[in-house]
Design a protein around this motif. Structure first.
Motif, PDB file in Angstrom:
ATOM      1  N   LEU A 128     -16.463  -0.134  17.014  1.00  0.00           N
ATOM      2  CA  LEU A 128     -16.137  -1.113  18.031  1.00  0.00           C
ATOM      3  C   LEU A 128     -14.964  -1.995  17.584  1.00  0.00           C
ATOM      4  CD1 LEU A 128     -19.760  -2.241  18.968  1.00  0.00           C
ATOM      5  CD2 LEU A 128     -18.340  -0.529  20.124  1.00  0.00           C
ATOM      6  N   HIS A 129     -14.180  -2.425  18.559  1.00  0.00           N
ATOM      7  CA  HIS A 129     -13.067  -3.346  18.320  1.00  0.00           C
ATOM      8  C   HIS A 129     -12.057  -2.774  17.314  1.00  0.00           C
ATOM      9  CE1 HIS A 129     -15.702  -6.053  20.415  1.00  0.00           C
ATOM     10  NE2 HIS A 129     -16.586  -6.053  19.430  1.00  0.00           N
ATOM     11  N   ALA A 130     -11.921  -1.464  17.280  1.00  0.00           N
ATOM     12  CA  ALA A 130     -10.959  -0.867  16.358  1.00  0.00           C
ATOM     13  C   ALA A 130     -10.259   0.287  17.062  1.00  0.00           C
ATOM     14  CB  ALA A 130     -11.657  -0.368  15.097  1.00  0.00           C
ATOM     15  N   ASP A 131      -8.979   0.115  17.338  1.00  0.00           N
ATOM     16  CA  ASP A 131      -8.212   1.180  17.962  1.00  0.00           C
ATOM     17  C   ASP A 131      -7.776   2.162  16.895  1.00  0.00           C
ATOM     18  OD1 ASP A 131      -8.387  -0.034  20.458  1.00  0.00           O
ATOM     19  OD2 ASP A 131      -6.644  -1.313  20.035  1.00  0.00           O
ATOM     20  N   PRO A 132      -7.991   3.467  17.117  1.00  0.00           N
ATOM     21  CA  PRO A 132      -7.585   4.447  16.110  1.00  0.00           C
ATOM     22  C   PRO A 132      -6.077   4.464  15.934  1.00  0.00           C
ATOM     23  CG  PRO A 132      -8.232   5.541  18.146  1.00  0.00           C
ATOM     24  CD  PRO A 132      -8.598   4.087  18.296  1.00  0.00           C
ATOM     25  N   PRO A 133      -5.596   4.668  14.708  1.00  0.00           N
ATOM     26  CA  PRO A 133      -4.151   4.727  14.489  1.00  0.00           C
ATOM     27  C   PRO A 133      -3.563   5.978  15.123  1.00  0.00           C
ATOM     28  CG  PRO A 133      -5.331   5.363  12.509  1.00  0.00           C
ATOM     29  CD  PRO A 133      -6.367   4.887  13.470  1.00  0.00           C
ATOM     30  N   SER A 134      -2.251   5.980  15.263  1.00  0.00           N
ATOM     31  CA  SER A 134      -1.583   7.146  15.829  1.00  0.00           C
ATOM     32  C   SER A 134      -1.660   8.320  14.859  1.00  0.00           C
ATOM     33  CB  SER A 134      -0.119   6.813  16.119  1.00  0.00           C
ATOM     34  OG  SER A 134       0.572   6.537  14.910  1.00  0.00           O
ATOM     35  N   THR A 135      -1.393   9.511  15.389  1.00  0.00           N
ATOM     36  CA  THR A 135      -1.411  10.698  14.542  1.00  0.00           C
ATOM     37  C   THR A 135      -0.376  10.594  13.429  1.00  0.00           C
ATOM     38  OG1 THR A 135      -2.117  12.054  16.419  1.00  0.00           O
ATOM     39  CG2 THR A 135      -1.158  13.207  14.533  1.00  0.00           C
ATOM     40  N   ARG A 136       0.783  10.041  13.764  1.00  0.00           N
ATOM     41  CA  ARG A 136       1.835   9.884  12.751  1.00  0.00           C
ATOM     42  C   ARG A 136       1.388   8.952  11.633  1.00  0.00           C
ATOM     43  NH1 ARG A 136       7.951   7.486  13.860  1.00  0.00           N
ATOM     44  NH2 ARG A 136       8.676   7.605  11.695  1.00  0.00           N
ATOM     45  N   ALA A 137       0.776   7.821  12.007  1.00  0.00           N
ATOM     46  CA  ALA A 137       0.310   6.871  10.995  1.00  0.00           C
ATOM     47  C   ALA A 137      -0.789   7.487  10.136  1.00  0.00           C
ATOM     48  CB  ALA A 137      -0.192   5.601  11.672  1.00  0.00           C
ATOM     49  N   ALA A 138      -1.685   8.261  10.772  1.00  0.00           N
ATOM     50  CA  ALA A 138      -2.769   8.892  10.022  1.00  0.00           C
ATOM     51  C   ALA A 138      -2.234   9.933   9.043  1.00  0.00           C
ATOM     52  CB  ALA A 138      -3.766   9.536  10.981  1.00  0.00           C
ATOM     53  N   THR A 181       0.821  -1.213   0.000  1.00  0.00           N
ATOM     54  CA  THR A 181       0.000   0.000   0.000  1.00  0.00           C
ATOM     55  C   THR A 181       0.855   1.262   0.000  1.00  0.00           C
ATOM     56  OG1 THR A 181      -0.174  -0.096   2.424  1.00  0.00           O
ATOM     57  CG2 THR A 181      -1.947  -1.119   1.137  1.00  0.00           C
ATOM     58  N   ILE A 182       2.100   1.129   0.413  1.00  0.00           N
ATOM     59  CA  ILE A 182       3.028   2.262   0.327  1.00  0.00           C
ATOM     60  C   ILE A 182       3.647   2.335  -1.064  1.00  0.00           C
ATOM     61  CG2 ILE A 182       5.216   3.194   1.186  1.00  0.00           C
ATOM     62  CD1 ILE A 182       4.504   1.991   3.923  1.00  0.00           C
ATOM     63  N   LEU A 183       3.974   1.176  -1.610  1.00  0.00           N
ATOM     64  CA  LEU A 183       4.670   1.126  -2.895  1.00  0.00           C
ATOM     65  C   LEU A 183       3.774   1.550  -4.058  1.00  0.00           C
ATOM     66  CD1 LEU A 183       7.330   0.346  -4.267  1.00  0.00           C
ATOM     67  CD2 LEU A 183       6.435  -1.985  -4.491  1.00  0.00           C
ATOM     68  N   ALA A 184       2.518   1.153  -4.042  1.00  0.00           N
ATOM     69  CA  ALA A 184       1.619   1.429  -5.175  1.00  0.00           C
ATOM     70  C   ALA A 184       1.463   2.927  -5.464  1.00  0.00           C
ATOM     71  CB  ALA A 184       0.263   0.776  -4.935  1.00  0.00           C
ATOM     72  N   PRO A 185       1.191   3.800  -4.452  1.00  0.00           N
ATOM     73  CA  PRO A 185       1.090   5.227  -4.759  1.00  0.00           C
ATOM     74  C   PRO A 185       2.388   5.812  -5.297  1.00  0.00           C
ATOM     75  CG  PRO A 185       0.134   4.756  -2.614  1.00  0.00           C
ATOM     76  CD  PRO A 185       0.847   3.526  -3.043  1.00  0.00           C
ATOM     77  N   VAL A 186       3.522   5.355  -4.746  1.00  0.00           N
ATOM     78  CA  VAL A 186       4.815   5.872  -5.204  1.00  0.00           C
ATOM     79  C   VAL A 186       5.063   5.476  -6.658  1.00  0.00           C
ATOM     80  CG1 VAL A 186       7.295   5.799  -4.837  1.00  0.00           C
ATOM     81  CG2 VAL A 186       5.759   5.873  -2.866  1.00  0.00           C
ATOM     82  N   GLY A 200      -0.860  11.510   3.457  1.00  0.00           N
ATOM     83  CA  GLY A 200       0.074  11.834   2.385  1.00  0.00           C
ATOM     84  C   GLY A 200       0.064  10.792   1.276  1.00  0.00           C
ATOM     85  N   LEU A 201       0.027   9.516   1.661  1.00  0.00           N
ATOM     86  CA  LEU A 201      -0.009   8.448   0.660  1.00  0.00           C
ATOM     87  C   LEU A 201      -1.337   8.429  -0.087  1.00  0.00           C
ATOM     88  CD1 LEU A 201       1.765   5.639   2.705  1.00  0.00           C
ATOM     89  CD2 LEU A 201       2.646   6.758   0.642  1.00  0.00           C
ATOM     90  N   LEU A 202      -2.425   8.812   0.605  1.00  0.00           N
ATOM     91  CA  LEU A 202      -3.721   8.929  -0.065  1.00  0.00           C
ATOM     92  C   LEU A 202      -3.659   9.990  -1.153  1.00  0.00           C
ATOM     93  CD1 LEU A 202      -6.795   8.493  -0.363  1.00  0.00           C
ATOM     94  CD2 LEU A 202      -7.101  10.120   1.516  1.00  0.00           C
ATOM     95  N   VAL A 254      -5.604   2.613  -6.815  1.00  0.00           N
ATOM     96  CA  VAL A 254      -6.992   2.751  -6.345  1.00  0.00           C
ATOM     97  C   VAL A 254      -7.186   1.974  -5.052  1.00  0.00           C
ATOM     98  CG1 VAL A 254      -9.368   2.044  -6.842  1.00  0.00           C
ATOM     99  CG2 VAL A 254      -8.054   3.275  -8.560  1.00  0.00           C
ATOM    100  N   LEU A 255      -6.737   0.722  -5.031  1.00  0.00           N
ATOM    101  CA  LEU A 255      -6.878  -0.103  -3.831  1.00  0.00           C
ATOM    102  C   LEU A 255      -6.077   0.473  -2.665  1.00  0.00           C
ATOM    103  CD1 LEU A 255      -6.665  -3.649  -5.471  1.00  0.00           C
ATOM    104  CD2 LEU A 255      -8.706  -2.406  -4.746  1.00  0.00           C
ATOM    105  N   ALA A 256      -4.889   1.012  -2.966  1.00  0.00           N
ATOM    106  CA  ALA A 256      -4.089   1.638  -1.914  1.00  0.00           C
ATOM    107  C   ALA A 256      -4.785   2.884  -1.373  1.00  0.00           C
ATOM    108  CB  ALA A 256      -2.705   1.998  -2.456  1.00  0.00           C
ATOM    109  N   ALA A 257      -5.414   3.641  -2.263  1.00  0.00           N
ATOM    110  CA  ALA A 257      -6.137   4.843  -1.834  1.00  0.00           C
ATOM    111  C   ALA A 257      -7.265   4.484  -0.877  1.00  0.00           C
ATOM    112  CB  ALA A 257      -6.688   5.586  -3.053  1.00  0.00           C
ATOM    113  N   VAL A 258      -7.980   3.410  -1.164  1.00  0.00           N
ATOM    114  CA  VAL A 258      -9.062   2.971  -0.279  1.00  0.00           C
ATOM    115  C   VAL A 258      -8.513   2.602   1.092  1.00  0.00           C
ATOM    116  CG1 VAL A 258     -10.828   1.215   0.076  1.00  0.00           C
ATOM    117  CG2 VAL A 258     -10.497   2.200  -2.192  1.00  0.00           C
ATOM    118  N   HIS A 259      -7.390   1.881   1.112  1.00  0.00           N
ATOM    119  CA  HIS A 259      -6.783   1.481   2.385  1.00  0.00           C
ATOM    120  C   HIS A 259      -6.407   2.709   3.206  1.00  0.00           C
ATOM    121  CE1 HIS A 259      -4.036  -0.380   5.262  1.00  0.00           C
ATOM    122  NE2 HIS A 259      -3.136   0.527   4.889  1.00  0.00           N
TER     123      HIS A 259
END
Length: 366
Positions: free
Chosen positions: A209-219, A13-18, A224-226, A48-53
């Motif tokens: 439910l059952h989903a911990d939010p990602p860190s600010t850095r990850a978001a 998912t990082i490689l595809a946008p690049v 940026g990758l989006l 497209v799939l990476a953008a959705v992720h």
């Protein structure tokens, strides 16, 4: 095994946008041979799939309805840039490109994305549940924007043909921005609860439910990758558009089909994200994506092409023909009847999908 695949998925998912942006840099403004077009199409699909992720990561961090808004606005801003670029390169041939692409986006989102989401959710969970207050407000805004920008030019008399005069175009552009701004304020500030998913008991879901939010850095990294992924998607779509136009002409199809194909490619990330949300019984998120994308497509495209018309030499045709006006009116009526109860069955989803099929059929055989 799954744990071993997760790092690979993350790297993908990082490689595809690049890769999409790198390929865009090397192919921008060039005539592409068939092999490069095939490669661009493959990387475009991966982006497209990476953008959705990455959109889902951002949405999980900021919550609804901000997550849907981020994806809808990001896609639309780049879509607008694509439309203006193609209009600048196409001359008189592209006079109807903005109209065709915007109307295609409205029909695809209001019938295709909405219908598919309702069908998936109702087949999986019995009925599709959503908030009629928020969805109704979004639908009325879309209907108003579509009528002001795409229907009225057909009936105005100041300028011959289905075109706005400069004053009328300015009014439509300013009105679009005002309405879109009011809707965003309503969606995110004053009445945010109207746009949050609800349970089958009618309670608002304020957090997944059952989903911990990602860190600010990850978001932020996902944001940026989006952006990179969306730039790559729309840029590569422009790169393969000459091949699309040649194929459309060789098949003897109307030029409006080009706008339909562009809209289908650009809206693919939102479609996948909406269907995923519907599978999780978060139909309100799906409807936020669908109607928000339609609204952003009109509310941002019309002001952009109005500004671009200051230096574009060709005409700007915005008015719809009679067939498309009938389809738009039917879409608004059917969507209103779908929204009012706050729940839907597979029948409503099927009706919307049939309307999309009718639009596509008439686009190919007007």
């Amino acid at each position: 095994m799954i744990e071993r695949l997760r790092p690979l998925l993350s790297q993908w998912t990082i490689l595809a946008p690049v890769l999409a942006v790198v390929l865009l840099i090397f192919t921008w403004g060039r005539d592409l041979p068939g092999l490069v077009v095939a490669l661009a199409t493959l990387i475009l699909a991966s982006a497209v799939l990476a953008a959705v992720h990455h959109a889902e990561v951002v949405a999980l961090r900021v919550g609804e309805p901000f997550g849907s808004l981020v994806l809808a606005v990001a896609v639309t801003v780049i879509e607008v840039a694509l439309i203006v670029t193609l209009m600048a390169d196409g001359g008189d041939k592209s006079a109807t490109l903005a109209r065709d692409t915007v109307f295609a986006a409205v029909m695809i989102t209001c019938n295709g994305v909405v219908g598919l989401s309702l069908l998936v959710a109702s087949l999986r969970h019995g009925t599709a549940i959503f908030n009629p207050e928020g969805t109704g407000a979004a639908l009325s805004t879309v209907a108003t924007l579509a009528t002001l920008s795409l229907v009225l030019p057909t009936f105005t008399t100041t300028k011959p043909g289905p075109e706005f005069s400069s004053v009328q175009l300015t009014f439509a552009a300013v009105s679009s921005l005002i309405l879109y701004g009011l809707f965003v304020a309503t969606q995110t500030v004053r009445h945010r609860d109207y746009f949050l998913p609800i349970t089958r008991q009618g309670d608002v879901i304020t957090a997944e439910l059952h989903a911990d939010p990602p860190s600010t850095r990850a978001a932020l990294m996902s944001l940026g990758l989006l952006t990179l992924a969306l730039v790559g998607v729309v840029g590569l779509a422009k790169g393969v558009s000459p091949t699309i136009e040649s194929g459309v002409e060789a098949a003897g199809l109307p030029h409006a089909v080009v706008g339909v194909i562009i809209a289908l490619m650009v809206l693919l990330p939102e479609t996948i994200a909406a269907v995923r949300a519907a599978r999780r019984d978060r139909v309100q998120t799906s409807l936020n994506l669908a109607l928000g994308s339609a609204m952003a497509s009109i509310g941002l495209t019309i002001p952009a092409v109005a500004l671009a018309s200051l230096w574009l030499s060709g005409p700007l045709v915005l008015g719809l023909g009679s067939t498309h006006m009938v389809l738009l009116a039917l879409t608004v009526v059917v969507a209103a009847l779908t929204v009012v109860p706050g729940r839907a069955t597979p029948l409503q989803g099927g009706v919307h999908l049939v309307l999309l099929a009718a639009y596509l059929e008439l686009a190919i055989n007007p």
